[in-house]
Design a protein around this motif. Structure first.
Motif, PDB file in Angstrom:
ATOM      1  N   ASN A  89       0.790  -1.229  -0.055  1.00 28.69           N
ATOM      2  CA  ASN A  89      -0.017  -0.002  -0.220  1.00 28.69           C
ATOM      3  C   ASN A  89       0.631   1.286   0.039  1.00 28.69           C
ATOM      4  O   ASN A  89       2.083   1.273  -0.079  1.00 28.69           O
ATOM      5  CB  ASN A  89      -1.113   0.002   1.244  1.00 28.69           C
ATOM      6  CG  ASN A  89      -0.371   0.209   2.425  1.00 28.69           C
ATOM      7  OD1 ASN A  89       0.783   0.500   2.783  1.00 28.69           O
ATOM      8  ND2 ASN A  89      -1.019  -0.453   3.588  1.00 28.69           N
ATOM      9  N   ALA A  90       0.337   2.506  -0.048  1.00 31.22           N
ATOM     10  CA  ALA A  90       1.020   3.579   0.259  1.00 31.22           C
ATOM     11  C   ALA A  90       1.059   4.198   1.551  1.00 31.22           C
ATOM     12  O   ALA A  90       1.041   5.464   1.667  1.00 31.22           O
ATOM     13  CB  ALA A  90       0.184   4.721  -0.779  1.00 31.22           C
ATOM     14  N   GLY A  91       1.107   3.319   2.428  1.00 30.50           N
ATOM     15  CA  GLY A  91       1.241   3.851   3.674  1.00 30.50           C
ATOM     16  C   GLY A  91       2.347   4.893   3.968  1.00 30.50           C
ATOM     17  O   GLY A  91       3.534   4.481   3.454  1.00 30.50           O
ATOM     18  N   ASP A 118       7.562   6.703  -5.269  1.00 29.16           N
ATOM     19  CA  ASP A 118       8.973   6.446  -4.494  1.00 29.16           C
ATOM     20  C   ASP A 118       8.601   4.978  -3.899  1.00 29.16           C
ATOM     21  O   ASP A 118       9.720   4.292  -3.694  1.00 29.16           O
ATOM     22  CB  ASP A 118       9.143   7.565  -3.472  1.00 29.16           C
ATOM     23  CG  ASP A 118       9.843   8.818  -4.159  1.00 29.16           C
ATOM     24  OD1 ASP A 118      10.061   8.599  -5.295  1.00 29.16           O
ATOM     25  OD2 ASP A 118       9.931   9.915  -3.126  1.00 29.16           O
ATOM     26  N   ILE A 119       7.372   4.588  -3.070  1.00 26.53           N
ATOM     27  CA  ILE A 119       7.283   3.494  -2.724  1.00 26.53           C
ATOM     28  C   ILE A 119       7.046   2.376  -3.741  1.00 26.53           C
ATOM     29  O   ILE A 119       7.982   1.422  -3.455  1.00 26.53           O
ATOM     30  CB  ILE A 119       6.002   3.600  -1.540  1.00 26.53           C
ATOM     31  CG1 ILE A 119       6.162   4.431  -0.552  1.00 26.53           C
ATOM     32  CG2 ILE A 119       5.671   2.136  -1.410  1.00 26.53           C
ATOM     33  CD1 ILE A 119       4.688   4.647  -0.139  1.00 26.53           C
ATOM     34  N   PHE A 120       6.537   2.570  -4.909  1.00 22.71           N
ATOM     35  CA  PHE A 120       6.524   1.673  -5.981  1.00 22.71           C
ATOM     36  C   PHE A 120       7.988   1.328  -6.612  1.00 22.71           C
ATOM     37  O   PHE A 120       8.349   0.364  -6.568  1.00 22.71           O
ATOM     38  CB  PHE A 120       5.731   2.025  -7.007  1.00 22.71           C
ATOM     39  CG  PHE A 120       5.798   1.285  -7.996  1.00 22.71           C
ATOM     40  CD1 PHE A 120       5.232  -0.233  -8.156  1.00 22.71           C
ATOM     41  CD2 PHE A 120       6.224   1.989  -9.560  1.00 22.71           C
ATOM     42  CE1 PHE A 120       5.460  -0.823  -9.174  1.00 22.71           C
ATOM     43  CE2 PHE A 120       6.386   0.996 -10.664  1.00 22.71           C
ATOM     44  CZ  PHE A 120       5.949  -0.407 -10.498  1.00 22.71           C
ATOM     45  N   LEU A 121       8.796   2.391  -6.631  1.00 25.12           N
ATOM     46  CA  LEU A 121      10.108   2.255  -7.184  1.00 25.12           C
ATOM     47  C   LEU A 121      10.869   1.415  -6.267  1.00 25.12           C
ATOM     48  O   LEU A 121      11.733   0.563  -6.697  1.00 25.12           O
ATOM     49  CB  LEU A 121      10.841   3.502  -7.497  1.00 25.12           C
ATOM     50  CG  LEU A 121      10.045   4.224  -8.499  1.00 25.12           C
ATOM     51  CD1 LEU A 121      10.982   5.889  -8.711  1.00 25.12           C
ATOM     52  CD2 LEU A 121      10.362   3.667  -9.953  1.00 25.12           C
ATOM     53  N   ASP A 122      10.939   1.872  -4.786  1.00 25.87           N
ATOM     54  CA  ASP A 122      11.670   0.793  -3.912  1.00 25.87           C
ATOM     55  C   ASP A 122      11.329  -0.629  -4.037  1.00 25.87           C
ATOM     56  O   ASP A 122      12.022  -1.316  -3.776  1.00 25.87           O
ATOM     57  CB  ASP A 122      11.284   1.434  -2.382  1.00 25.87           C
ATOM     58  CG  ASP A 122      12.266   2.900  -2.473  1.00 25.87           C
ATOM     59  OD1 ASP A 122      13.127   3.286  -3.101  1.00 25.87           O
ATOM     60  OD2 ASP A 122      12.023   3.397  -1.362  1.00 25.87           O
ATOM     61  N   ASN A 123       9.846  -0.695  -3.937  1.00 28.53           N
ATOM     62  CA  ASN A 123       9.450  -2.110  -4.007  1.00 28.53           C
ATOM     63  C   ASN A 123       9.689  -2.817  -5.396  1.00 28.53           C
ATOM     64  O   ASN A 123      10.062  -3.988  -5.298  1.00 28.53           O
ATOM     65  CB  ASN A 123       7.827  -2.202  -3.946  1.00 28.53           C
ATOM     66  CG  ASN A 123       7.586  -2.053  -2.349  1.00 28.53           C
ATOM     67  OD1 ASN A 123       8.397  -2.300  -1.501  1.00 28.53           O
ATOM     68  ND2 ASN A 123       6.503  -1.471  -2.301  1.00 28.53           N
ATOM     69  N   LEU A 124       9.727  -2.130  -6.583  1.00 28.14           N
ATOM     70  CA  LEU A 124       9.988  -2.715  -7.910  1.00 28.14           C
ATOM     71  C   LEU A 124      11.622  -3.159  -7.926  1.00 28.14           C
ATOM     72  O   LEU A 124      11.884  -4.151  -8.277  1.00 28.14           O
ATOM     73  CB  LEU A 124       9.989  -1.720  -8.839  1.00 28.14           C
ATOM     74  CG  LEU A 124      10.082  -2.099 -10.504  1.00 28.14           C
ATOM     75  CD1 LEU A 124       9.173  -3.387 -10.694  1.00 28.14           C
ATOM     76  CD2 LEU A 124       9.956  -1.208 -11.348  1.00 28.14           C
ATOM     77  N   ARG A 125      12.405  -2.257  -7.297  1.00 27.49           N
ATOM     78  CA  ARG A 125      13.917  -2.973  -7.232  1.00 27.49           C
ATOM     79  C   ARG A 125      13.954  -4.172  -6.555  1.00 27.49           C
ATOM     80  O   ARG A 125      14.628  -5.187  -6.856  1.00 27.49           O
ATOM     81  CB  ARG A 125      14.734  -1.850  -6.544  1.00 27.49           C
ATOM     82  CG  ARG A 125      14.926  -0.502  -7.134  1.00 27.49           C
ATOM     83  CD  ARG A 125      16.052   0.159  -6.468  1.00 27.49           C
ATOM     84  NE  ARG A 125      15.968   1.726  -7.247  1.00 27.49           N
ATOM     85  CZ  ARG A 125      15.233   2.902  -6.858  1.00 27.49           C
ATOM     86  NH1 ARG A 125      14.316   2.779  -5.930  1.00 27.49           N
ATOM     87  NH2 ARG A 125      15.469   4.005  -7.479  1.00 27.49           N
TER      88      ARG A 125
END
Length: 316
Positions: A90-92, A290-297
């Motif tokens: 999520n976007a917490g 930014d959350i998505f990019l960190d998780n995608l890595r």
């Protein structure tokens, strides 16, 4: 080629980062009104969500991860995701600044009678009636001490307030003077001049604030709800206002939204209503990205998603 399907149109710089992080993935940006079930079923990663996507997503044999663009996830089919080994993040954290600032905006408004002054202005009346208090020295009870609760506690300390926290684990937290588990709400609520609800919605938190909970509160306390509307029994809240258990309430979320035009909360002078906007901010999309990019890595490396991975056993 695996597919990342997003409802959110990433700006050029973030598109470049996604392609650099996941060069073997195809990035498709399709507005929710235009996305087809076939596109959803083809996707390996979904960015954003809409209830209309649910059937196709659950039919998919490709879907591995959904990045929600919201912090709340109570509307996701989590049990089915768990069965299909689909991860959900999520976007917490995106809301920590706007919601904590909103809490103090409405709290200061009630303390300094700004809501009364604004109503007088609308009537063209020069009126100095009402109570004008201070929040310095008061005790704030924060129910739900995640990202938003921590940011709220930090601001409370800056205003000279004492802070009490309530969380399921009872684990201590910075800027919280005293922490209780959810079993300790009687003692915690009895101390609160201000009670702030930041709870997510789970089976355990539905109507967490009921007649019994309000009965634990110090007479004349103020109640702020920026969590979930269904975590509060509305009839019990109104009763607490009418009996003086609460001297006021600031409500951003409700059991029924939009709040019906004939609802009695609209006309109460001791209530400040905002239409589920506490988390709104011009910085929302950039922080969620930014959350998505960190998780995608992590995802492309086969690693555990580091940010906001939903625990299906807890429903958040």
């Amino acid at each position: 080629m695996p597919i990342i399907l997003t409802q959110y149109e990433f700006p050029e710089e973030q598109v470049r980062q996604i392609r650099e992080i996941a060069p073997d993935y195809e990035l498709k940006s399709v507005p929710i009104k235009e996305v087809t079930p076939e596109q959803i079923r083809e996707a390996d990663i979904l960015v954003g969500w809409n209830r209309k996507m649910e059937q196709a997503a659950l039919e998919s044999d490709n879907l591995k991860w959904v990045q929600a663009w919201s912090a709340g996830v109570d509307y996701f089919p989590m049990d089915r995701f768990a069965e299909k080994n689909v991860q959900l993040t999520n976007a917490g954290g995106v809301h920590a600044i706007p919601i904590s600032e909103h809490i103090f905006a409405v709290l200061l408004a009630m303390s300094r009678n700004l809501h009364g002054n604004i109503r007088s202005q609308a009537r063209g009346k020069w009126e100095k009636s009402g109570s004008y208090g201070e929040i310095s020295g008061l005790t704030m009870v924060i129910v739900g001490t995640g990202h938003i609760g921590r940011a709220t506690a930090r601001l409370a300390k800056a205003f000279g307030m004492r802070t009490v926290g309530v969380r399921h684990s009872g684990r201590p937290e910075e800027h919280i003077d005293e922490m209780y588990t959810t079993d300790g709400i009687r003692e915690a609520f009895a101390q609160g001049d201000v009670i702030v609800n930041i709870l997510p919605l789970t089976d355990e938190t539905r109507h967490f604030f009921d007649r019994e909970s309000f009965g634990y509160m110090k007479k004349g306390a103020r109640f702020v709800n920026v969590g979930r509307g269904q975590s509060v029994d509305t009839e019990a809240l109104i009763e607490a206002l009418e009996t003086g258990i609460l001297s006021g309430a600031a409500l951003d979320v409700f059991e029924q939204e939009p709040l019906p035009e004939d609802h009695p909360l609209w006309t109460r002078e001791d209530v400040v209503i905002t239409p589920h906007v506490a988390g709104n901010t011009d910085h929302y999309d950039a922080r969620a990205a930014d959350i998505f990019l960190d998780n995608l890595r992590a995802f492309v490396q086969g690693e555990t998603l580091p940010r906001n991975l939903v625990d299906y056993s807890k429903k958040y």
